[in-house]
Enzyme design. Structure first.
Site, PDB file in Angstrom:
ATOM      1  N   ALA A  59       0.843  -1.195   0.000  1.00 33.75           N
ATOM      2  CA  ALA A  59       0.000   0.000   0.000  1.00 33.75           C
ATOM      3  C   ALA A  59       0.879   1.246   0.000  1.00 33.75           C
ATOM      4  CB  ALA A  59      -0.898   0.023   1.247  1.00 33.75           C
ATOM      5  N   TYR A  60       0.292   2.353  -0.382  1.00 39.84           N
ATOM      6  CA  TYR A  60       0.937   3.659  -0.201  1.00 39.84           C
ATOM      7  C   TYR A  60       0.564   4.079   1.215  1.00 39.84           C
ATOM      8  CZ  TYR A  60       2.479   8.414  -1.326  1.00 39.84           C
ATOM      9  OH  TYR A  60       3.140   9.615  -1.362  1.00 39.84           O
ATOM     10  N   THR A  61       1.527   4.012   2.152  1.00 40.21           N
ATOM     11  CA  THR A  61       1.196   4.204   3.577  1.00 40.21           C
ATOM     12  C   THR A  61       1.721   5.516   4.169  1.00 40.21           C
ATOM     13  OG1 THR A  61       3.137   2.886   4.150  1.00 40.21           O
ATOM     14  CG2 THR A  61       1.031   1.734   4.112  1.00 40.21           C
ATOM     15  N   TYR A  98      -6.159  -5.002   3.204  1.00 38.70           N
ATOM     16  CA  TYR A  98      -6.139  -4.275   4.480  1.00 38.70           C
ATOM     17  C   TYR A  98      -6.507  -2.821   4.272  1.00 38.70           C
ATOM     18  CZ  TYR A  98      -3.875  -8.528   5.724  1.00 38.70           C
ATOM     19  OH  TYR A  98      -3.632  -9.876   5.903  1.00 38.70           O
ATOM     20  N   ASP A 101      -8.261   2.750   9.898  1.00 32.59           N
ATOM     21  CA  ASP A 101      -9.132   3.598  10.723  1.00 32.59           C
ATOM     22  C   ASP A 101      -9.274   5.005  10.114  1.00 32.59           C
ATOM     23  OD1 ASP A 101      -6.314   3.600  11.262  1.00 32.59           O
ATOM     24  OD2 ASP A 101      -6.639   4.938  12.957  1.00 32.59           O
ATOM     25  N   TYR A 124      -4.823   9.950   2.036  1.00 31.48           N
ATOM     26  CA  TYR A 124      -4.553   8.530   2.305  1.00 31.48           C
ATOM     27  C   TYR A 124      -5.852   7.788   2.630  1.00 31.48           C
ATOM     28  CZ  TYR A 124      -3.168   4.432   5.074  1.00 31.48           C
ATOM     29  OH  TYR A 124      -3.064   3.158   5.596  1.00 31.48           O
TER      30      TYR A 124
HETATM   31  N1  NAP Z   1       1.032   1.362   9.124  1.00 30.90           N
HETATM   32  C1  NAP Z   1      -0.110   1.663   9.746  1.00 30.90           C
HETATM   33  O1  NAP Z   1      -0.115   2.304  10.822  1.00 30.90           O
HETATM   34  C2  NAP Z   1      -1.426   1.213   9.184  1.00 30.90           C
HETATM   35  C3  NAP Z   1      -2.613   1.584   9.844  1.00 30.90           C
HETATM   36  C4  NAP Z   1      -3.835   1.135   9.323  1.00 30.90           C
HETATM   37  C5  NAP Z   1      -3.862   0.366   8.196  1.00 30.90           C
HETATM   38  N2  NAP Z   1      -2.704   0.028   7.551  1.00 30.90           N
HETATM   39  C6  NAP Z   1      -2.780  -0.781   6.328  1.00 30.90           C
HETATM   40  O2  NAP Z   1      -2.183  -2.044   6.583  1.00 30.90           O
HETATM   41  C7  NAP Z   1      -1.584  -2.538   5.378  1.00 30.90           C
HETATM   42  C8  NAP Z   1      -0.141  -2.928   5.663  1.00 30.90           C
HETATM   43  O3  NAP Z   1       0.561  -1.762   6.096  1.00 30.90           O
HETATM   44  P1  NAP Z   1       2.077  -1.822   6.591  1.00 30.90           P
HETATM   45  O4  NAP Z   1       2.163  -0.942   7.794  1.00 30.90           O
HETATM   46  O5  NAP Z   1       2.540  -3.235   6.654  1.00 30.90           O
HETATM   47  O6  NAP Z   1       2.790  -1.068   5.369  1.00 30.90           O
HETATM   48  P2  NAP Z   1       4.330  -0.749   5.176  1.00 30.90           P
HETATM   49  O7  NAP Z   1       5.149  -1.372   6.245  1.00 30.90           O
HETATM   50  O8  NAP Z   1       4.431   0.722   4.912  1.00 30.90           O
HETATM   51  O9  NAP Z   1       4.659  -1.527   3.826  1.00 30.90           O
HETATM   52  C9  NAP Z   1       4.093  -1.134   2.605  1.00 30.90           C
HETATM   53  C10 NAP Z   1       4.446  -2.163   1.583  1.00 30.90           C
HETATM   54  O10 NAP Z   1       3.881  -1.739   0.338  1.00 30.90           O
HETATM   55  C11 NAP Z   1       4.883  -1.864  -0.647  1.00 30.90           C
HETATM   56  N3  NAP Z   1       4.653  -0.948  -1.755  1.00 30.90           N
HETATM   57  C12 NAP Z   1       4.512   0.386  -1.729  1.00 30.90           C
HETATM   58  N4  NAP Z   1       4.363   0.870  -2.985  1.00 30.90           N
HETATM   59  C13 NAP Z   1       4.418  -0.201  -3.817  1.00 30.90           C
HETATM   60  C14 NAP Z   1       4.332  -0.378  -5.212  1.00 30.90           C
HETATM   61  N5  NAP Z   1       4.183   0.666  -6.055  1.00 30.90           N
HETATM   62  N6  NAP Z   1       4.411  -1.630  -5.722  1.00 30.90           N
HETATM   63  C15 NAP Z   1       4.582  -2.684  -4.909  1.00 30.90           C
HETATM   64  N7  NAP Z   1       4.676  -2.596  -3.576  1.00 30.90           N
HETATM   65  C16 NAP Z   1       4.599  -1.360  -3.035  1.00 30.90           C
HETATM   66  C17 NAP Z   1       6.183  -1.537   0.077  1.00 30.90           C
HETATM   67  O11 NAP Z   1       7.279  -1.972  -0.697  1.00 30.90           O
HETATM   68  P3  NAP Z   1       8.729  -1.253  -0.586  1.00 30.90           P
HETATM   69  O12 NAP Z   1       9.355  -1.824   0.653  1.00 30.90           O
HETATM   70  O13 NAP Z   1       9.407  -1.655  -1.855  1.00 30.90           O
HETATM   71  O14 NAP Z   1       8.474   0.229  -0.500  1.00 30.90           O
HETATM   72  C18 NAP Z   1       5.969  -2.328   1.359  1.00 30.90           C
HETATM   73  O15 NAP Z   1       6.247  -3.700   1.151  1.00 30.90           O
HETATM   74  C19 NAP Z   1      -1.772  -1.445   4.340  1.00 30.90           C
HETATM   75  O16 NAP Z   1      -2.898  -1.737   3.558  1.00 30.90           O
HETATM   76  C20 NAP Z   1      -2.025  -0.194   5.151  1.00 30.90           C
HETATM   77  O17 NAP Z   1      -2.783   0.765   4.430  1.00 30.90           O
HETATM   78  C21 NAP Z   1      -1.491   0.413   8.035  1.00 30.90           C
END
Ligand code: NAP
Length: 298
Positions: A59-61, A98, A101, A124
């Site tokens: 995701a774009y996080t 995923y 909030d 976002y």
């Molecule tokens: N982090 C939070 O606090 C939070 C809160 C609520 C919900 N979520 C949701 O939970 C899910 C998992 O989040 P997370 O925290 O594990 O995210 P994360 O640690 O930021 O990891 C994001 C992942 O997405 C990949 N990615 C980004 N752009 C990409 C692209 N263009 N093509 C392929 N891969 C790409 C990244 O790859 P690279 O390593 O190559 O960049 C990384 O593997 C997401 O859907 C997010 O929206 C997260």
């Protein structure tokens, strides 16, 4: 059963590789083989691995950066998600995704249920909400887990940042008027595995249990409460810190302006998930304490 995980380098994607491995033949891909900015790359990856279940943890996080980078956030969090969901619907497989909030504005007094009205405060949240809609519109079998305040022993997250800052600084100022439930990537991955197992164990006469679910740890705290827990646990584990819990000053959101607005209330009601899949969600402190210990003992 073939399972394909996207986003293998991310917090949740990393843990999914552990938790889903016992369920079937698992393949995980990162950006180099499945780039979500490229529709052809998504189609090629799915055609190559022919998954029965596609789990998208990519995701774009970057919440603040998204405010000035809406096209990229929309492409990755919405358009790409729709393409994955459509491809899996065409294959008759499951798509697991995923969300966040941040689809809510935080104005509700209680915890948010899946059926509550959404109103994202920033780009976002808006792109993630549109991603949810794209999954549903594809019409295939799916699970969407909305989660919050994600952290892990690896990756960029609040827990690791607080631990680093507590080593570097004598005092910290942390927002104390936003409430939510810190949720570990481990818990998200474990519950995903449990839900998929329950689905695969269901008999043909049992009704469908796909859909949208809220998945967070139990209980609630503020960012200040989380920072205090991290520092207290690190201290107890023998870490050398410059900052003690008493040196963490509670501040208001207005004292820490960010490009993207955050919901004041991020609490998600997890009743639907717990009852449908018969899972127990531990208190948020359970995984925070484990993670801090893991980080301190490294
Ligand atoms: N982090 C939070 O606090 C939070 C809160 C609520 C919900 N979520 C949701 O939970 C899910 C998992 O989040 P997370 O925290 O594990 O995210 P994360 O640690 O930021 O990891 C994001 C992942 O997405 C990949 N990615 C980004 N752009 C990409 C692209 N263009 N093509 C392929 N891969 C790409 C990244 O790859 P690279 O390593 O190559 O960049 C990384 O593997 C997401 O859907 C997010 O929206 C997260």
């Amino acid at each position: 059963m073939r399972i394909l995980v996207l986003g293998r380098t991310g917090q949740v994607g990393w843990e999914l590789q552990r938790a889903l491995a016992p369920l079937g033949e698992l393949v995980s891909c990162g950006r180099s083989s499945a780039d979500l900015t490229e529709p052809a790359s998504i189609a090629r990856t799915i055609a190559e691995h022919e998954p029965d279940i596609l789990v998208n943890a990519a995701a774009y996080t970057q919440v603040d950066r998204a405010e000035d980078d809406a096209d990229a956030a929309m492409r990755i969090n919405t358009a790409a998600v729709g393409e994955m969901a459509e491809a899996m619907a065409a294959r008759g497989g499951w798509f697991v995704h995923y969300s966040t909030d941040y689809v809510f504005d935080g104005a509700k007094a209680d915890a948010y249920k899946e059926s509550d009205a959404t109103a994202p405060l920033g780009v976002y949240g808006a792109t993630k909400l549109a991603g949810e809609a794209a999954v549903m519109a594809a019409g295939g079998q799916h699970l969407i887990f909305r989660t919050s305040w994600v952290y892990a022993a690896r990756g960029q997250n609040f827990v690791r940042t607080m631990l680093r800052l507590a080593r570097e600084r004598n005092s910290l100022r942390v927002v104390a008027d936003q409430t939510g439930s810190p949720t570990s990537a481990e818990l998200i991955a474990d519950v995903t595995a449990l839900a998929l197992k329950r689905i695969s164990d269901r008999g043909p006469d049992e009704g469908p249990i796909g859909g949208l679910y809220h998945l967070t740890a139990a209980g609630e705290t503020t960012w200040h409460g989380l920072a205090s827990r991290v520092v207290a646990q690190a201290e107890q584990a023998g870490a050398t810190l410059s900052c003690r819990t008493a040196d963490i000053e509670p501040i208001g959101t207005s004292d820490y302006p960010t490009p993207a607005k955050r919901p004041v209330n991020s609490r998600l009601d997890t009743t639907k998930l717990r009852e449908t899949f018969r899972v127990n969600l531990p208190d948020w402190r359970h995984h925070v304490d484990r993670t801090v210990l893991e980080l301190v003992e490294r």
